[in-house]
Design an enzyme around this catalytic site. Structure first.
Site, PDB file in Angstrom:
ATOM      1  N   SER A 373       0.814  -1.205   0.000  1.00 17.27           N
ATOM      2  CA  SER A 373       0.000   0.000   0.000  1.00 17.27           C
ATOM      3  C   SER A 373       0.856   1.269   0.000  1.00 17.27           C
ATOM      4  O   SER A 373       1.637   1.506  -0.926  1.00 17.27           O
ATOM      5  CB  SER A 373      -0.937  -0.074   1.213  1.00 17.27           C
ATOM      6  OG  SER A 373      -1.856   0.955   1.248  1.00 17.27           O
ATOM      7  N   ASP A 384      11.159   5.205  -9.450  1.00 19.25           N
ATOM      8  CA  ASP A 384      10.845   5.674 -10.801  1.00 19.25           C
ATOM      9  C   ASP A 384      11.423   7.056 -11.088  1.00 19.25           C
ATOM     10  O   ASP A 384      11.721   7.389 -12.235  1.00 19.25           O
ATOM     11  CB  ASP A 384       9.329   5.712 -11.010  1.00 19.25           C
ATOM     12  CG  ASP A 384       8.719   4.321 -11.130  1.00 19.25           C
ATOM     13  OD1 ASP A 384       9.469   3.326 -11.073  1.00 19.25           O
ATOM     14  OD2 ASP A 384       7.481   4.234 -11.262  1.00 19.25           O
ATOM     15  N   LYS A 398      -0.380  -4.283  -3.367  1.00 22.22           N
ATOM     16  CA  LYS A 398      -1.683  -3.690  -3.066  1.00 22.22           C
ATOM     17  C   LYS A 398      -1.701  -2.288  -3.654  1.00 22.22           C
ATOM     18  O   LYS A 398      -1.210  -1.352  -3.060  1.00 22.22           O
ATOM     19  CB  LYS A 398      -1.946  -3.632  -1.558  1.00 22.22           C
ATOM     20  CG  LYS A 398      -3.320  -3.045  -1.238  1.00 22.22           C
ATOM     21  CD  LYS A 398      -3.524  -2.866   0.244  1.00 22.22           C
ATOM     22  CE  LYS A 398      -4.904  -2.283   0.532  1.00 22.22           C
ATOM     23  NZ  LYS A 398      -5.094  -0.931  -0.032  1.00 22.22           N
TER      24      LYS A 398
END
Length: 524
Positions: A373, A384, A398
């Site tokens: 999460s 990224d 999740k």
């Protein structure tokens, strides 16, 4: 992950209040008992009205209340097996012990309010004929109905009853208390095992190991753990008197004024010139606590600080706004995450502000199969954006956001309302975050050996990116992606050793950052 709306929070609460008010005039339907009186207490139509309306409004997919409503009513059979509810054409029939007790017309499939009224009527009618249901508390009835309803949604949508909801709210948002935790020993002694910094308990001089003898004059040996917790908590500003003793010393009576207490989620330590920060979960103060920890680390080391390790292993997530704020502490520019769902308000974009508390110093993030999460949001955003190297094993996967909807009974309905997309454009849902340096492959325990693929250019970022681009719709690609670095239990220190090696070799660290940046898919 729990969505705590920022600018829309007031709107959400206002909507719930209006719904509650709209259904207040209808009230609960009193069920006549077999003795001719009124069965008490009755369930409240408001609870189902608000809950069903929220499902219709915010759930990520359009739902069929013909299916959800019936499956909710079938939960009554779990309390009393003699009660059954059947749907035939445009009629719903209630049977108790095989006999027809009532029948009703079926509301329209999308009529959340109609199904709330029908659910209440059927429950009250069933309680008139079933002594077992008549004795069941309203809370138990809400639980079985909403359990049946949410079972038709996804694995993260759920109902939590009043007591559990209260505890979860305390973990997320804090509570009025004195800032200590207790241990109950087999001999009946109750001892303090944790005192929060800057709390009323710390200011009163209470320390770990002190014995708690009484709360407001009542002996703790006669209280359960839940009783003690409830007695210690209360509205901020109110007084509670604790009687404590240390070693063989005389008991002391200490009046403490309760304050808002938010459980600690951030701890930190130093390993040479490297700061190591552990985040246990994301609650209302996680980002501010992390900011304080980084400031303390920088003050302690000065210009010699070599970098930092952010440990998100075992972190189950928490508040989405805190995940965004944590990532934003390190990223100077660009996307942190985006979300997409059915409700227009669920389509959001979160971008970084122009600051970095570490001023570009190397950062390594540790994840494992229990990182989920909000923890995945942070790891993916830092990876990224090229701001950090992720080390460990594939995270949980999740990648959805849940709204928390408080119901009129003070229970809570968690509903999935959006999917999360990382800056690279992939969804975390089922895929999770792939570490740049995998430490969980069987039989590998040497940090240098684990870094050899990176050092010698044998990593396959293009292959990972290819699997990523297909994984949302291709089970084979998803399986290959997850198996690239499957999570297995291993020595926790191994992850940290790999992180320390990376921070000790700036060129190798930069190679890892560059490798991770290839791991992208097309921007959505």
């Amino acid at each position: 992950m729990t969505r705590r709306p920022l600018r829309r929070l007031a709107i959400q609460l206002s909507t719930a209040a209006l719904l509650a008010t709209a259904f207040l005039a209808t009230g609960a339907l009193a069920a006549p008992s077999q003795g001719g009186g009124v069965a008490a207490p009755t369930v409240s139509e408001q609870v189902f009205a608000v809950g069903f309306a929220k499902i219709a409004e915010v759930y990520i997919e359009t739902v069929s209340f013909n299916r959800l409503g019936m499956d909710g009513l079938k939960g009554l059979n779990g309390i009393d097996p003699s009660v059954t509810v059947e749907h035939a054409g445009s009629t719903i029939r209630l049977y108790v012990s095989g006999a027809l007790a009532a029948e009703y017309g079926t509301p329209a499939d999308g009529d959340a309010g109609g199904w709330a009224v029908l659910t209440t009527r059927i429950i009250d009618r069933a309680r008139a004929y079933s002594p077992v249901l008549a004795k069941a508390t309203p809370e138990r009835l809400y639980q079985v109905v909403f359990d049946g309803v949410t079972a038709d949604l996804d694995g993260y949508s759920r109902y939590t009853g009043v007591q559990r909801a209260s505890n979860e709210r305390a973990q997320r948002e804090g509570y009025g208390g004195v800032g200590l935790s207790l241990d109950s020993l087999p001999n009946g002694r109750v001892t303090v095992h944790d005192v929060m910094p800057h709390s009323p308990a710390e200011r009163a001089g209470i320390i770990d190991g002190d014995q708690l003898l009484a709360i407001d004059g009542d002996l703790t040996v006669r209280m359960s753990a839940a009783d003690m917790r409830d007695r210690l908590r209360g509205p901020s500003g109110t007084l509670v008197t604790l009687t404590v003793a240390r070693d063989a010393g005389a008991p002391r009576r200490l009046p403490l004024r309760r304050e808002r207490v938010v459980p600690t989620t951030v701890t930190y330590s130093m390993a040479g010139d490297v700061g190591i920060v552990k985040l246990d979960r994301f609650n209302a103060t996680t980002a501010s606590s992390l900011r304080s920890a980084i400031t303390a680390i920088r003050q302690a080391t000065g210009p010699t600080l070599q970098g930092m390790v952010l440990d998100l292993r075992g972190n189950p997530g928490g508040l989405l706004d805190q995940a965004v704020a944590v990532a934003d502490l390190f990223i100077r520019r660009g996307r942190i995450l985006s979300t997409e769902g059915r409700n227009p308000d669920s389509r959001q974009r979160f971008d970084a502000n122009n600051d970095d508390l570490l001023d570009g110093l190397p950062l390594v993030v540790l994840v494992d199969g229990r990182s989920a999460s909000s923890a995945e949001v942070v790891a993916a955003a830092l990876q990224d954006s090229g701001r950090a190297v992720v080390v460990g094993a594939s995270s949980y996967g999740k990648g959805s956001v849940q709204t928390v909807n408080r119901l009129p009974n003070d229970g809570e309905l968690f509903l999935t309302w959006s999917r999360i997309y990382t800056p690279a454009g992939y969804t975390l849902h089922r895929q999770g975050v792939q570490p740049t340096v995998c430490t969980s492959r069987a039989g590998q325990t040497d940090p240098d050996a684990l870094l050899s693929d990176l050092r010698e250019g044998r990593l396959r970022p293009a292959q990972i990116a290819s699997w990523r681009s297909k994984a949302a719709d291709d089970e084979k690609a998803l399986s290959a992606l997850r198996e690239a670095c499957p999570w297995k239990e291993h020595e926790p220190e191994l992850d940290l050793k790999v992180a320390m090696r990376l921070l000790a070799e700036p060129a190798l660290y930069q190679r890892a950052v560059a490798t991770a940046l290839v791991n992208t898919v097309a921007e959505r």
